[in-house]
Design an enzyme around this catalytic site. Structure first.
Site, PDB file in Angstrom:
ATOM      1  N   GLU A   1       0.840  -1.200   0.000  1.00 10.49           N
ATOM      2  CA  GLU A   1       0.000   0.000   0.000  1.00 10.49           C
ATOM      3  C   GLU A   1       0.872   1.245   0.000  1.00 10.49           C
ATOM      4  O   GLU A   1       1.970   1.238   0.539  1.00 10.49           O
ATOM      5  CB  GLU A   1      -0.889   0.094   1.247  1.00 10.49           C
ATOM      6  CG  GLU A   1      -0.991  -1.143   2.044  1.00 10.49           C
ATOM      7  CD  GLU A   1      -1.932  -1.031   3.230  1.00 10.49           C
ATOM      8  OE1 GLU A   1      -1.889  -0.017   3.940  1.00 10.49           O
ATOM      9  OE2 GLU A   1      -2.692  -1.991   3.419  1.00 10.49           O
TER      10      GLU A   1
ATOM     11  N   LYS B   1       2.371   4.586   1.346  1.00  8.00           N
ATOM     12  CA  LYS B   1       2.519   5.150   2.683  1.00  8.00           C
ATOM     13  C   LYS B   1       2.109   6.612   2.570  1.00  8.00           C
ATOM     14  O   LYS B   1       2.801   7.424   1.955  1.00  8.00           O
ATOM     15  CB  LYS B   1       3.965   5.026   3.170  1.00  8.00           C
ATOM     16  CG  LYS B   1       4.122   5.521   4.596  1.00  8.00           C
ATOM     17  CD  LYS B   1       5.493   5.176   5.157  1.00  8.00           C
ATOM     18  CE  LYS B   1       5.593   5.505   6.627  1.00  8.00           C
ATOM     19  NZ  LYS B   1       5.454   6.923   6.921  1.00  8.00           N
TER      20      LYS B   1
ATOM     21  N   ASP C   1       1.283  10.417   3.347  1.00  8.30           N
ATOM     22  CA  ASP C   1       1.985  11.427   4.131  1.00  8.30           C
ATOM     23  C   ASP C   1       0.947  12.335   4.783  1.00  8.30           C
ATOM     24  O   ASP C   1       0.632  13.408   4.287  1.00  8.30           O
ATOM     25  CB  ASP C   1       2.924  12.211   3.218  1.00  8.30           C
ATOM     26  CG  ASP C   1       4.082  12.789   3.989  1.00  8.30           C
ATOM     27  OD1 ASP C   1       4.184  12.510   5.200  1.00  8.30           O
ATOM     28  OD2 ASP C   1       4.876  13.529   3.388  1.00  8.30           O
TER      29      ASP C   1
ATOM     30  N   TYR D   1      -6.416   1.971   7.002  1.00  7.18           N
ATOM     31  CA  TYR D   1      -5.459   0.916   6.672  1.00  7.18           C
ATOM     32  C   TYR D   1      -5.304  -0.194   7.704  1.00  7.18           C
ATOM     33  O   TYR D   1      -4.513  -1.103   7.497  1.00  7.18           O
ATOM     34  CB  TYR D   1      -4.091   1.479   6.282  1.00  7.18           C
ATOM     35  CG  TYR D   1      -3.472   2.461   7.251  1.00  7.18           C
ATOM     36  CD1 TYR D   1      -3.141   2.082   8.545  1.00  7.18           C
ATOM     37  CD2 TYR D   1      -3.203   3.752   6.848  1.00  7.18           C
ATOM     38  CE1 TYR D   1      -2.558   2.983   9.417  1.00  7.18           C
ATOM     39  CE2 TYR D   1      -2.615   4.661   7.710  1.00  7.18           C
ATOM     40  CZ  TYR D   1      -2.296   4.276   9.000  1.00  7.18           C
ATOM     41  OH  TYR D   1      -1.728   5.157   9.856  1.00  7.18           O
TER      42      TYR D   1
ATOM     43  N   LYS E   1      10.825   3.575   2.073  1.00  4.91           N
ATOM     44  CA  LYS E   1      10.693   5.011   1.840  1.00  4.91           C
ATOM     45  C   LYS E   1      11.249   5.419   0.475  1.00  4.91           C
ATOM     46  O   LYS E   1      12.271   4.894   0.037  1.00  4.91           O
ATOM     47  CB  LYS E   1      11.477   5.782   2.928  1.00  4.91           C
ATOM     48  CG  LYS E   1      11.031   5.477   4.343  1.00  4.91           C
ATOM     49  CD  LYS E   1       9.685   6.094   4.654  1.00  4.91           C
ATOM     50  CE  LYS E   1       9.771   7.563   4.959  1.00  4.91           C
ATOM     51  NZ  LYS E   1      10.137   7.872   6.326  1.00  4.91           N
TER      52      LYS E   1
ATOM     53  N   CYS F   1      26.461  42.021 -19.143  1.00  2.00           N
ATOM     54  CA  CYS F   1      26.434  40.574 -19.357  1.00  2.00           C
ATOM     55  C   CYS F   1      27.728  39.938 -18.841  1.00  2.00           C
ATOM     56  O   CYS F   1      28.827  40.388 -19.205  1.00  2.00           O
ATOM     57  CB  CYS F   1      26.265  40.288 -20.841  1.00  2.00           C
ATOM     58  SG  CYS F   1      26.513  38.559 -21.257  1.00  2.00           S
TER      59      CYS F   1
ATOM     60  N   CYS G   1      29.694  38.700 -22.242  1.00  2.00           N
ATOM     61  CA  CYS G   1      30.200  39.563 -23.318  1.00  2.00           C
ATOM     62  C   CYS G   1      30.268  41.025 -22.905  1.00  2.00           C
ATOM     63  O   CYS G   1      30.666  41.871 -23.699  1.00  2.00           O
ATOM     64  CB  CYS G   1      29.343  39.411 -24.567  1.00  2.00           C
ATOM     65  SG  CYS G   1      27.733  40.189 -24.408  1.00  2.00           S
TER      66      CYS G   1
ATOM     67  N   CYS H   1      20.649  39.978 -21.935  1.00  2.00           N
ATOM     68  CA  CYS H   1      21.873  40.545 -22.478  1.00  2.00           C
ATOM     69  C   CYS H   1      21.513  41.131 -23.840  1.00  2.00           C
ATOM     70  O   CYS H   1      20.836  40.473 -24.641  1.00  2.00           O
ATOM     71  CB  CYS H   1      22.907  39.430 -22.639  1.00  2.00           C
ATOM     72  SG  CYS H   1      24.192  39.818 -23.817  1.00  2.00           S
TER      73      CYS H   1
ATOM     74  N   CYS I   1      27.301  38.017 -28.407  1.00  2.00           N
ATOM     75  CA  CYS I   1      27.568  37.367 -27.119  1.00  2.00           C
ATOM     76  C   CYS I   1      27.867  35.888 -27.358  1.00  2.00           C
ATOM     77  O   CYS I   1      27.034  35.168 -27.921  1.00  2.00           O
ATOM     78  CB  CYS I   1      26.352  37.529 -26.215  1.00  2.00           C
ATOM     79  SG  CYS I   1      26.518  36.648 -24.652  1.00  2.00           S
TER      80      CYS I   1
HETATM   81  S1  IVH Z   1       0.320   0.677   9.017  1.00  2.00           S
HETATM   82  C1  IVH Z   1       1.640  -1.359  12.756  1.00  2.00           C
HETATM   83  N1  IVH Z   1      -0.178   1.642   6.627  1.00  2.00           N
HETATM   84  O1  IVH Z   1       3.151   5.422   8.859  1.00  2.00           O
HETATM   85  C2  IVH Z   1       1.403  -0.693  11.471  1.00  2.00           C
HETATM   86  N2  IVH Z   1       0.851   3.060   8.223  1.00  2.00           N
HETATM   87  O2  IVH Z   1       5.563   4.743  10.790  1.00  2.00           O
HETATM   88  C3  IVH Z   1       0.954   0.685  11.644  1.00  2.00           C
HETATM   89  N3  IVH Z   1       1.253   5.331   7.435  1.00  2.00           N
HETATM   90  O3  IVH Z   1       2.073   6.334  12.014  1.00  2.00           O
HETATM   91  C4  IVH Z   1       0.812   1.520  10.483  1.00  2.00           C
HETATM   92  N4  IVH Z   1       0.412   5.047   5.426  1.00  2.00           N
HETATM   93  O4  IVH Z   1       0.851   7.320  10.062  1.00  2.00           O
HETATM   94  C5  IVH Z   1       0.337   1.884   7.850  1.00  2.00           C
HETATM   95  N5  IVH Z   1      -0.719   2.380   4.480  1.00  2.00           N
HETATM   96  C6  IVH Z   1      -0.209   2.611   5.712  1.00  2.00           C
HETATM   97  C7  IVH Z   1       0.306   3.878   6.067  1.00  2.00           C
HETATM   98  C8  IVH Z   1       0.837   4.048   7.344  1.00  2.00           C
HETATM   99  C9  IVH Z   1       0.970   5.917   6.264  1.00  2.00           C
HETATM  100  C10 IVH Z   1       1.924   6.006   8.580  1.00  2.00           C
HETATM  101  C11 IVH Z   1       1.153   5.984   9.838  1.00  2.00           C
HETATM  102  C12 IVH Z   1       2.091   5.503  10.902  1.00  2.00           C
HETATM  103  C13 IVH Z   1       3.409   5.566  10.231  1.00  2.00           C
HETATM  104  C14 IVH Z   1       4.250   4.408  10.672  1.00  2.00           C
END
Ligand code: IVH
Length: 679
Positions: free
Chosen positions: A120, A122, A124, A232, A321, A415, A418, A432, A438
């Site tokens: 999935e 991650k 932000d 999630y 990451k 410039c 030149c 210029c 130039c």
């Molecule tokens: S699972 C035990 N799934 O990442 C597993 N976390 O460092 C717990 N996060 O604080 C998290 N997307 O804020 C999971 N698809 C995802 C996520 C996710 C973002 C963040 C979450 C958590 C941090 C973990």
């Protein structure tokens, strides 16, 4: 019948029906992404519900869709202790880390076979916990330190995509859902735009904007912020059961009206995880929200249990990451570069820094307005942003870290190459005034002339052009065709063989098309498309040369500014001399055929985009073929695009076209279509 004539019983029934309809529409809109009514009809249902509730206040319940906003501001947030701690994730920074993780998982499970993982994005944003009791949202909390978070119930209730009441009735009596609240990129941009026009503070990124919006004591403020959530995982589950695989739990969530990230995939083995990672890296820019990596989770809950936890992170999941897109470094100096048309661009020389997967030591500052906007001084610590293959940018300075000896950045009056005067034009650009006197402008003009989309001189790279100009071998583009083997062979990193090759490449390039030639002249604002339009309109060079500003504006895509640049170019004696010289040394093209009158072009009015690798033709050939059939070919997908020709390994353009519902044509289909169209 007006609402007031309803009996309590009738009102109760009516209210229930309306709430069900509204919840169902929310579900279709937020979860299925498939709304079945117009916004106005939805608003009418809400209005009706509100007006009945106004007459029968005893029917108002907290989970009514009318009750998202309205609570009085809090004095402070209450604390919530998580019954089950909210854990964090270990990080992987490369494929080796991912393989190590997979190996540890298999060793612990004592299996030789491949493990099934849910992959999935991650997100932000901000991790939150939602508690549903008997299907009703009773509490929302931030993750906090993982053990204790803040009570943000009033704020999460204002987020439209979070159901106040779960759909269906097969949910556990007590269910804690965890996920990430985030601000989509578009909403973030709009919020900041509005803040700018009102002279308010802007947020540095969507994550901060989401955090700031959630930490409002007045939920009416949160209600105005474009927040969203993807769920999630589950926390507390009592009085009911969930499926035995992570991905199935997410699917179950979906049936209850909880939003799930549509990119979740189940794969087998670490190398499939790595494939998912690279696909998502490509897609990242085109996603409507920000992500900073990929999370891989062992899909089987039984296996998760067997693996357990270490310290504050599970052994069954890892966050892979993306390389950070923003890093801090020091602005060591600013130099001024002179471009092909004389534009003087400030360039930041940086202490080298690893950002977005590469080491960056230079970044463009565009113009002096940008320098002023950023409030930069030499010596400042700056934040560099580099996303995907985008050019690195200085996004802000950190004033607290400014050294005492920081120096102002000043536009030179003359410039740097030149020594001609620098003039400020009506836009933000400084230029210029030396023109082809130039050497920087000359070098750039020659590089442009030789480039792939212009005369396409094979083997004539930037470094060689620079040497030609510096050694005085070439001062106009026509001089290129007078070069002989010996002087070329004596240059750095050249020999007899490469010199001979270059001379033959020059010979080959003499046969060209009028559109390439016009583009290669480097007239300001005349790109490939405009060059092609000029040729389609006038069909010969003499006609283009003698056209007036007014006449030029009859050409597709040519406005008054471009027309003025074209006219001015052909009025300058030295440009006409270079053109004559080019023709004298053998540059030529075939006459442009008269288009057949009244025969409609098959792709007239259509806008095409090409992406990915083609096998039966080069992209330029594909483009030329489309243009010949009357299509306009552009570089990026937008709502105006008619079709996308997608070759192999098509990336973000394909994703964008799909998301906009634009017709996608494969290379094979294209080849077939070409045969049809050309008949
Ligand atoms: S699972 C035990 N799934 O990442 C597993 N976390 O460092 C717990 N996060 O604080 C998290 N997307 O804020 C999971 N698809 C995802 C996520 C996710 C973002 C963040 C979450 C958590 C941090 C973990």
């Amino acid at each position: 019948m007006t609402e007031t004539t309803l009996s309590l019983k009738e009102a109760e029934q009516e209210v229930q029906g309306l709430r069900e309809q509204i919840n169902d529409h929310n579900y279709r809109y937020y979860v299925l992404d498939d709304p079945t009514i117009a916004d106005a009809s939805y608003d009418r249902l809400m209005q009706k519900l509100k007006s009945i509730e106004a007459d029968f206040s005893e029917l108002i319940t907290p989970e009514s869709p009318t009750q998202r906003v309205g609570a009085a501001p809090l004095k402070e947030f209450g604390q919530i202790r998580h019954e089950l701690p909210m854990l964090s994730l270990d990080n992987a920074f490369n494929e080796d880390d991912l393989n190590d993780f997979d190996r540890r998982v298999r060793e612990r499970l004592g299996i030789g076979s491949q493990v099934e993982y849910a992959c999935e994005p991650k997100l932000d944003g901000i991790a939150v916990s939602l508690l549903y009791e008997n299907g009703v949202l009773v509490r929302g909390a931030t993750r906090g330190d993982g053990t204790t978070g803040e009570d943000i119930t009033m704020n999460v209730r204002t987020i439209g995509s979070i159901p106040l009441q779960l759909v269906g009735n097969d949910w556990p009596a007590r269910l804690e859902v965890r996920g990430e609240i985030f601000m989509p990129k578009e909403g973030f941009e709009k919020l900041n735009q509005r803040a700018k026009t009102r002279d308010e503070k802007v947020f540095v990124n969507p994550r901060n904007a989401a955090a700031g919006s959630l930490r409002q004591l007045d939920s009416k403020v949160t209600a105005k912020r474009p927040l969203d959530m993807y769920c999630y995982s589950a926390g507390i589950v009592e009085g009911g059961e969930l499926p035995e695989k992570h991905a199935d739990i997410l699917e179950r969530f979906k049936t209850w009206g909880l939003r799930i990230n549509p990119e979740v995939r189940v794969v087998t083995g670490a190398s499939a995880c790595a494939d998912y990672f690279s696909q998502m890296s490509e897609k990242r820019e085109s996603l409507p929200y920000e992500i900073d990596g990929i999370v891989y989770k062992v899909n089987s809950l039984a296996q998760q249990e067997q693996l357990g936890f270490v310290a504050r992170a599970p052994r069954w999941a890892i966050a892979h990451k993306f390389p950070a897109q923003e890093e801090m470094t020091v602005l060591k100096d600013v130099e001024f570069q002179v471009g092909r048309t004389g534009a003087i661009t400030p360039v930041a020389r940086l202490e080298p820094v690893f950002v977005g997967g590469v080491t960056v030591s230079n970044a463009t500052l565009h113009n002096m307005d940008e320098v002023a906007r950023l409030g930069l001084k030499i010596g400042d610590t700056v934040v560099i942003h580099r996303a995907g293959d985008v050019i690195p940018k200085v996004v802000r300075a950190i004033p607290d870290r400014r050294p005492d000896d920081a120096r102002d950045i000043e536009l030179p009056e003359r410039c740097p190459v030149c020594d001609s005067e620098v003039e400020q034009d009506d836009e933000a650009a400084a230029r210029c005034t030396g023109g082809l006197y130039c050497s920087a402008q000359r070098k750039e003009a020659i590089k442009h002339f030789a480039s792939r989309k212009a005369m396409d001189i094979d083997g004539l790279g930037d470094k060689l052009v620079e040497q030609f100009v510096e050694k005085g071998l070439v001062s106009t583009v026509a001089d290129l065709y007078k070069l002989t083997v010996d002087p070329i062979a004596s240059l750095e990193r050249m020999g007899k063989k490469s010199a001979t090759n270059l001379v033959s490449a020059l010979k080959v390039s003499q046969k060209t098309t009028l559109a390439r030639f016009i583009y290669g002249l480097g007239i300001r604002e005349v790109g490939e498309a405009t060059a092609q339009s000029l040729v389609s309109h006038y069909r010969d060079l003499e006609a283009i040369k003698s056209a007036t500003t007014e006449q030029l504006q009859e050409v597709d895509d040519v406005g008054p500014i471009v027309a003025a640049h074209i006219e001015k170019f052909f009025q300058q004696e030295h440009n006409l001399e270079v053109i004559d010289e080019l023709l004298k040394v053998g540059v030529h093209w075939e006459d442009e055929a008269e288009p057949e009158e009244d025969v409609a072009q098959p792709l007239e009015g259509e806008v095409w985009v090409l992406t990915g690798t083609l096998h039966n033709m080069t992209r330029d050939e594909g483009k030329a073929a489309l243009q010949k059939l009357g299509a306009k070919v552009t570089g990026s997908v937008s709502a105006k695009t008619t079709a996308l020709l997608a070759g192999e390994k098509a990336g973000s353009k394909l994703t964008k076209a799909q998301s906009l519902g634009i017709r996608v044509v494969t290379e094979d289909e294209f080849v077939n279509l070409m045969q049809e169209w050309q008949q």
